[in-house]
Design an enzyme around this catalytic site. Structure first.
Site, short mmCIF file in Angstrom:
data_model
loop_
_atom_site.label_atom_id
_atom_site.label_comp_id
_atom_site.label_asym_id
_atom_site.label_seq_id
_atom_site.Cartn_x
_atom_site.Cartn_y
_atom_site.Cartn_z
N THR A 226 14.13 2.91 2.76
CA THR A 226 14.61 4.14 3.43
C THR A 226 15.92 4.64 2.82
O THR A 226 16.60 5.47 3.43
CB THR A 226 14.83 3.88 4.94
N SER B 112 16.85 -1.80 15.83
CA SER B 112 17.58 -0.54 15.65
C SER B 112 16.71 0.64 16.11
O SER B 112 17.23 1.64 16.62
CB SER B 112 18.02 -0.36 14.20
N CYS C 49 25.87 7.08 11.64
CA CYS C 49 25.36 8.39 11.24
C CYS C 49 25.78 9.52 12.17
O CYS C 49 25.67 10.69 11.81
CB CYS C 49 23.83 8.36 11.19
N GLU D 75 29.90 6.51 6.09
CA GLU D 75 29.93 5.08 6.37
C GLU D 75 29.83 4.31 5.05
O GLU D 75 29.46 3.16 5.03
CB GLU D 75 28.86 4.68 7.38
N ASP E 60 0.87 -1.18 0.00
CA ASP E 60 0.00 0.00 0.00
C ASP E 60 0.91 1.24 0.00
O ASP E 60 1.78 1.36 0.87
CB ASP E 60 -0.85 -0.05 1.28
N HIS F 129 18.25 13.05 14.07
CA HIS F 129 18.70 12.14 13.02
C HIS F 129 17.44 11.51 12.42
O HIS F 129 16.59 11.00 13.16
CB HIS F 129 19.62 11.05 13.58
N SER G 291 24.05 4.19 14.64
CA SER G 291 23.89 2.81 15.08
C SER G 291 25.19 2.28 15.63
O SER G 291 26.28 2.77 15.30
CB SER G 291 23.46 1.93 13.91
N LYS H 32 8.21 8.99 16.34
CA LYS H 32 8.28 8.25 17.63
C LYS H 32 9.19 8.98 18.61
O LYS H 32 8.86 9.15 19.78
CB LYS H 32 8.84 6.83 17.40
P1 HMG Z 1 8.99 -2.69 7.67
O1 HMG Z 1 8.93 -3.85 8.58
O2 HMG Z 1 8.97 -2.98 6.21
O3 HMG Z 1 7.83 -1.67 7.94
O4 HMG Z 1 10.33 -1.89 7.98
P2 HMG Z 1 6.63 -1.76 8.99
O5 HMG Z 1 5.74 -2.88 8.62
O6 HMG Z 1 7.15 -1.69 10.39
O7 HMG Z 1 5.89 -0.41 8.61
C1 HMG Z 1 6.51 0.81 8.84
C2 HMG Z 1 5.46 1.77 9.40
O8 HMG Z 1 4.44 1.95 8.41
C3 HMG Z 1 4.74 1.22 10.65
O9 HMG Z 1 4.45 2.35 11.47
C4 HMG Z 1 3.44 0.66 10.07
O10 HMG Z 1 2.37 0.61 11.00
C5 HMG Z 1 3.17 1.67 8.98
P3 HMG Z 1 4.60 2.24 13.09
O11 HMG Z 1 3.63 1.19 13.49
O12 HMG Z 1 6.03 1.80 13.35
O13 HMG Z 1 4.28 3.61 13.57
N1 HMG Z 1 2.32 1.16 7.90
C6 HMG Z 1 1.31 1.87 7.35
N2 HMG Z 1 0.81 3.09 7.62
C7 HMG Z 1 -0.24 3.52 6.87
N3 HMG Z 1 -0.83 2.78 5.89
C8 HMG Z 1 -0.36 1.54 5.60
C9 HMG Z 1 0.75 1.03 6.36
N4 HMG Z 1 1.45 -0.12 6.33
C10 HMG Z 1 2.41 -0.04 7.28
N5 HMG Z 1 -0.94 0.81 4.65
C11 HMG Z 1 11.96 -0.61 9.17
C12 HMG Z 1 10.50 -0.72 8.76
C13 HMG Z 1 12.20 0.75 9.77
C14 HMG Z 1 12.26 -1.71 10.19
C15 HMG Z 1 12.85 -0.81 7.90
O14 HMG Z 1 12.60 0.21 6.97
C16 HMG Z 1 14.34 -0.83 8.20
O15 HMG Z 1 14.91 -1.87 8.58
N6 HMG Z 1 15.03 0.33 8.02
C17 HMG Z 1 16.49 0.42 8.24
C18 HMG Z 1 16.84 0.59 9.69
C19 HMG Z 1 16.41 1.94 10.22
O16 HMG Z 1 16.21 2.89 9.49
N7 HMG Z 1 16.34 2.04 11.56
C20 HMG Z 1 16.01 3.30 12.21
C21 HMG Z 1 16.71 3.46 13.57
S1 HMG Z 1 18.44 3.13 13.47
C22 HMG Z 1 19.11 4.54 12.70
O17 HMG Z 1 18.46 5.53 12.58
C23 HMG Z 1 20.52 4.45 12.22
C24 HMG Z 1 20.70 4.37 10.70
O18 HMG Z 1 20.48 5.62 10.12
C25 HMG Z 1 22.09 3.84 10.39
C26 HMG Z 1 23.29 4.55 10.98
O19 HMG Z 1 23.29 5.10 12.06
O20 HMG Z 1 24.29 4.45 10.32
C27 HMG Z 1 19.72 3.40 10.05
#
Ligand code: HMG
Length: 445
Positions: free
Chosen positions: A163, A211, A120, A83, A31, A244, A364, A253
């Site tokens: 992302t 994460s 990051c 990175e 979606d 970030h 991270s 959040k």
């Molecule tokens: P996912 O499992 O595909 O997504 O991955 P999801 O199913 O959790 O859905 C995401 C959100 O969309 C959820 O919202 C769903 O409810 C919503 P939440 O419940 O969390 O508020 N959703 C919808 N909303 C409206 N209509 C819909 C619908 N469907 C779903 N139809 C995940 C999400 C972030 C896990 C993935 O993208 C990922 O692994 N990303 C990479 C890691 C990341 O970014 N982590 C963030 C924290 S760590 C960080 O920031 C460091 C980083 O930048 C690296 C560094 O420091 O070097 C990553």
């Protein structure tokens, strides 16, 4: 004491874009609102085939040097935070300096160059290093160039693929800055974590859900540490709070957690108590599980209040405008959040000089850093000089098939030939490999 801070900034986005709701979601069978509403993303930026972390960083730095009328001799230090480095020994800053030396008279022979790594948060750490260098009086009247540059790509099929992003931010750190003065108020939250890492590999190993928990936990600790030296902070103390931003949904959040903390033991908590009660206190609960359940219920109610929503709309939402359209830029991410806030203030014709920003960086592995900055006269002119909107508008819009080709080009393990999608125009480009497997660059007129 002389003020030290951000004297100028420039942003360079990858020249391609992937439309998440319209191009990515249909192929993934998702979606589109998962992207726009859930993650909070519209588009990701990608580098064209002749772009990489060096070209994007050098192009941002060149715009900054041209605008501030700088020559290499004015710069005493070049630190690159990334990175996405392709070399375990020679720092990206030398490649960027080499590019810049092709187009300016003089050289960076006496500039101290390095590379900062801590996921990051490294971009913010590089700013800290520059600040400390200047404050220690070791800069000989020279400024520091900090470049945060990344191609934030994930394995195809990884949940993180949604992302992705690519771009660079160049920042000039100097005395008597024109944009923001850095304060000494700073707090850290840091622990050995295994949530996102790249052990000798280009694309990260990620435990996405964990994460997110680690991000929030380290932010809480950094907040406690910050308040232990800066004192209790309240919702109206800061004009904006750039976080970030791996994706805007993460900041949504973090913003709610931050607000709960900000209002605790303040008159705002008393106001809120009339409708949703006071915040749960751990000592009032039998065990940790019961307390956490109560907190979770309280947060759901807090999220719906006008007080919270107004604070979020004014202090956090404006920081997300650029991220929404470019995705995660890793080391550059918090710096585009700050730029986005200032750009918003300029558009709203706000008088921001003297106002404070609370900047929340995260990397991270894992570490959060919270610090405050004060906006100074000159900020508006600097922000209005950015051409990021023009850059975003002129990106080439990839089909899904083209996206996969571009992803392959930037996968160092794959050797593929793909035609460029855009024509370089007055910028540094990657031209191929040299005899020692070094990457080579030229300025394309
Ligand atoms: P996912 O499992 O595909 O997504 O991955 P999801 O199913 O959790 O859905 C995401 C959100 O969309 C959820 O919202 C769903 O409810 C919503 P939440 O419940 O969390 O508020 N959703 C919808 N909303 C409206 N209509 C819909 C619908 N469907 C779903 N139809 C995940 C999400 C972030 C896990 C993935 O993208 C990922 O692994 N990303 C990479 C890691 C990341 O970014 N982590 C963030 C924290 S760590 C960080 O920031 C460091 C980083 O930048 C690296 C560094 O420091 O070097 C990553």
């Amino acid at each position: 004491m002389t003020a030290v801070g951000i004297d100028a900034m420039e942003i360079w986005t990858g020249k391609l874009q992937l439309d998440l709701p319209n191009t990515f979601a249909p192929v993934k069978g998702d979606d589109p609102e998962k992207y726009t509403k859930g993650l909070g993303l519209e588009k990701s930026s990608f580098p064209d085939v002749y772009e990489d972390i060096v070209t994007m960083g050098a192009n941002a730095a060149k715009r900054l040097m041209d605008r501030k009328d700088l020559s290499p001799e004015d710069v005493g230090r070049i630190d690159v935070a990334t990175e996405s480095a392709f070399d375990h020994s020679k720092p990206v800053s030398t490649y960027i300096a080499g590019c810049l030396e092709q187009v300016y008279d003089g050289d960076f022979r006496h500039a101290n160059k390095g590379e900062r790594k801590f996921a990051c948060v490294a971009g913010t750490q590089a700013i800290d290093d520059a600040y400390n260098w200047i404050k220690a009086g070791r800069n000989r009247d020279k400024a520091a160039l900090v470049v945060a540059t990344d191609t934030a790509l994930y394995e195809r099929g990884d949940p993180g693929e949604a992302t992705q992003g690519a771009g660079a931010v160049a920042l000039l750190i100097d005395e008597d800055p024109d944009v923001l003065e850095l304060t000494g108020d700073q707090g850290y939250g840091s622990m050995d974590e295994t949530d996102f890492l790249k052990p000798n590999q280009q694309f990260p190993s990620v435990d996405g859900k964990r994460s997110m928990q680690v991000y929030l936990a380290r932010m809480r600790e950094a907040w406690e540490d910050y308040e232990s030296i800066a004192g209790k902070i309240e919702p109206d103390d800061f004009a904006y709070s750039p976080f970030h931003t791996p994706f805007p949904g993460m900041v949504r959040k973090a913003g709610l957690f931050a607000y709960r903390r900000l209002v605790r033991n303040t008159p705002v908590e008393d106001d809120l108590a009339e409708t949703i009660g006071r915040q749960p206190r751990e000592q009032d609960y039998e065990d940790r599980d019961a307390y956490e359940e109560a907190i979770s219920e309280y947060m759901d109610e807090l999220k719906a209040t006008d007080l919270y929503q107004n604070w979020y709309a004014g202090t956090v939402e404006p920081t997300l405008e650029l991220s929404r359209n470019v995705g995660n830029w890793y080391t550059g991410s918090v710096h585009i959040a700050r730029a986005s806030a200032l750009r918003h203030a300029a558009e709203m014709d706000k008088d921001l000089a003297g106002e404070k920003l609370l900047v929340a960086s995260y990397g991270s592995g894992a570490q959060a850093e919270i610090h405050s900055e004060v906006v100074v006269d000159g900020w508006r002119e600097e922000i209005e000089a950015l051409n990021i909107d023009e850059q975003l508008e002129s990106r080439y819009d990839l089909t899904f098939d083209e996206y996969e080709q571009v992803h392959n080009v930037h996968d160092y393990d794959k050797d593929v030939e793909v035609e460029e999608f855009t024509a370089p125009d007055g910028e540094f480009v990657f031209t191929g490999w040299g005899r020692m497997n070094e990457r080579k660059y030229e300025f394309a007129e």
